[in-house]
Scaffold this motif. Structure first.
Motif, PDB file in Angstrom:
ATOM      1  N   THR A  25       0.849  -1.178   0.000  1.00 23.18           N
ATOM      2  CA  THR A  25       0.000   0.000   0.000  1.00 23.18           C
ATOM      3  C   THR A  25       0.891   1.236   0.000  1.00 23.18           C
ATOM      4  O   THR A  25       2.014   1.214   0.491  1.00 23.18           O
ATOM      5  CB  THR A  25      -0.931   0.039   1.222  1.00 23.18           C
ATOM      6  N   GLY A  26       0.380   2.298  -0.590  1.00 25.04           N
ATOM      7  CA  GLY A  26       1.104   3.553  -0.635  1.00 25.04           C
ATOM      8  C   GLY A  26       1.973   3.721  -1.859  1.00 25.04           C
ATOM      9  O   GLY A  26       2.592   4.778  -2.038  1.00 25.04           O
ATOM     10  N   ARG A  27       2.065   2.674  -2.678  1.00 18.82           N
ATOM     11  CA  ARG A  27       2.823   2.757  -3.927  1.00 18.82           C
ATOM     12  C   ARG A  27       2.087   1.930  -4.990  1.00 18.82           C
ATOM     13  O   ARG A  27       1.399   0.969  -4.677  1.00 18.82           O
ATOM     14  CB  ARG A  27       4.237   2.190  -3.772  1.00 18.82           C
ATOM     15  N   THR A  28       2.281   2.270  -6.235  1.00 19.70           N
ATOM     16  CA  THR A  28       1.755   1.480  -7.333  1.00 19.70           C
ATOM     17  C   THR A  28       2.813   0.452  -7.704  1.00 19.70           C
ATOM     18  O   THR A  28       3.814   0.776  -8.335  1.00 19.70           O
ATOM     19  CB  THR A  28       1.423   2.379  -8.542  1.00 19.70           C
ATOM     20  N   VAL A  29       2.597  -0.781  -7.311  1.00 24.42           N
ATOM     21  CA  VAL A  29       3.635  -1.791  -7.433  1.00 24.42           C
ATOM     22  C   VAL A  29       3.965  -2.087  -8.896  1.00 24.42           C
ATOM     23  O   VAL A  29       5.075  -2.511  -9.216  1.00 24.42           O
ATOM     24  CB  VAL A  29       3.234  -3.082  -6.687  1.00 24.42           C
ATOM     25  N   GLY A  30       3.033  -1.821  -9.790  1.00 26.94           N
ATOM     26  CA  GLY A  30       3.242  -2.149 -11.189  1.00 26.94           C
ATOM     27  C   GLY A  30       4.396  -1.427 -11.852  1.00 26.94           C
ATOM     28  O   GLY A  30       4.870  -1.847 -12.912  1.00 26.94           O
ATOM     29  N   ILE A  31       4.883  -0.356 -11.270  1.00 27.90           N
ATOM     30  CA  ILE A  31       5.976   0.397 -11.884  1.00 27.90           C
ATOM     31  C   ILE A  31       7.312   0.086 -11.235  1.00 27.90           C
ATOM     32  O   ILE A  31       8.308   0.764 -11.495  1.00 27.90           O
ATOM     33  CB  ILE A  31       5.703   1.921 -11.841  1.00 27.90           C
ATOM     34  N   HIS A  32       7.329  -0.941 -10.377  1.00 29.08           N
ATOM     35  CA  HIS A  32       8.561  -1.299  -9.668  1.00 29.08           C
ATOM     36  C   HIS A  32       8.928  -2.759  -9.905  1.00 29.08           C
ATOM     37  O   HIS A  32       8.053  -3.626  -9.953  1.00 29.08           O
ATOM     38  CB  HIS A  32       8.386  -1.076  -8.163  1.00 29.08           C
ATOM     39  N   ASP A  33      10.223  -3.018 -10.016  1.00 28.87           N
ATOM     40  CA  ASP A  33      10.723  -4.386  -9.955  1.00 28.87           C
ATOM     41  C   ASP A  33      10.659  -4.818  -8.495  1.00 28.87           C
ATOM     42  O   ASP A  33      11.167  -4.125  -7.616  1.00 28.87           O
ATOM     43  CB  ASP A  33      12.168  -4.468 -10.445  1.00 28.87           C
ATOM     44  N   MET A  34      10.061  -5.969  -8.258  1.00 29.60           N
ATOM     45  CA  MET A  34       9.846  -6.428  -6.889  1.00 29.60           C
ATOM     46  C   MET A  34      10.626  -7.719  -6.637  1.00 29.60           C
ATOM     47  O   MET A  34      11.008  -8.438  -7.567  1.00 29.60           O
ATOM     48  CB  MET A  34       8.357  -6.665  -6.638  1.00 29.60           C
ATOM     49  N   ALA A  35      10.844  -8.006  -5.359  1.00 29.68           N
ATOM     50  CA  ALA A  35      11.640  -9.181  -5.013  1.00 29.68           C
ATOM     51  C   ALA A  35      11.203  -9.757  -3.676  1.00 29.68           C
ATOM     52  O   ALA A  35      10.544  -9.083  -2.880  1.00 29.68           O
ATOM     53  CB  ALA A  35      13.124  -8.822  -4.957  1.00 29.68           C
ATOM     54  N   TRP A  36      11.582 -10.995  -3.478  1.00 33.55           N
ATOM     55  CA  TRP A  36      11.440 -11.659  -2.191  1.00 33.55           C
ATOM     56  C   TRP A  36      12.830 -11.884  -1.616  1.00 33.55           C
ATOM     57  O   TRP A  36      13.779 -12.217  -2.349  1.00 33.55           O
ATOM     58  CB  TRP A  36      10.716 -12.988  -2.332  1.00 33.55           C
ATOM     59  N   PHE A  37      12.923 -11.742  -0.309  1.00 29.29           N
ATOM     60  CA  PHE A  37      14.154 -11.966   0.434  1.00 29.29           C
ATOM     61  C   PHE A  37      13.814 -12.866   1.620  1.00 29.29           C
ATOM     62  O   PHE A  37      12.655 -13.000   2.003  1.00 29.29           O
ATOM     63  CB  PHE A  37      14.729 -10.639   0.951  1.00 29.29           C
ATOM     64  N   ARG A  38      14.834 -13.459   2.214  1.00 28.76           N
ATOM     65  CA  ARG A  38      14.584 -14.239   3.424  1.00 28.76           C
ATOM     66  C   ARG A  38      15.716 -14.064   4.415  1.00 28.76           C
ATOM     67  O   ARG A  38      16.869 -13.834   4.023  1.00 28.76           O
ATOM     68  CB  ARG A  38      14.372 -15.714   3.094  1.00 28.76           C
ATOM     69  N   LEU A  39      15.355 -14.214   5.677  1.00 30.76           N
ATOM     70  CA  LEU A  39      16.303 -14.055   6.776  1.00 30.76           C
ATOM     71  C   LEU A  39      16.208 -15.285   7.652  1.00 30.76           C
ATOM     72  O   LEU A  39      15.197 -15.511   8.330  1.00 30.76           O
ATOM     73  CB  LEU A  39      15.962 -12.786   7.577  1.00 30.76           C
TER      74      LEU A  39
END
Length: 114
Positions: A25-39
């Protein structure tokens, strides 16, 4: 202000599957490259998978062939389908922008154990 909320984690036996979701929320995700990370305990946060705005995907070698990242821009949501889970996949999973991360969300806990 951007907020990331991950969900879908849990306890699963080796060989099992989980589907993680990340609502932004608060951003339009469609214009960003997104990723998953783990710890994982005792480790640094590590890259798992990413998806570009053109739906090009990339995976860490350790999850290639088992995990699938996808996105639904209409729902501002990113997913991580995890199959054939292994004990070494145990970690807290986070989503974020691939580069220049926003503030991190709470993550979702994945435990793979018999």
């Amino acid at each position: 202000q951007v907020q990331l909320v991950e969900s879908g984690g849990g306890l699963v036996q080796p060989g099992g599957s989980l589907r993680l979701s990340c609502v932004i929320t608060g951003r339009t995700v469609g214009i960003h490259d997104m990723a998953w990370f783990r710890l994982a305990p005792g480790n640094q946060r590590m890259y798992v998978a990413s998806i570009t705005t053109k739906d090009t995907t990339n995976y860490a070698d350790s999850v290639k062939g088992r995990f699938t990242v996808s996105r639904d821009n209409a729902k501002n949501t990113v997913y991580l389908q995890m199959n054939n889970l292994k004990p070494e996949d145990t970690a807290v999973y986070y989503c974020n922008r691939r580069l220049g991360q926003w503030s991190w969300g709470p993550g979702t806990d994945v435990t793979v154990s018999s």
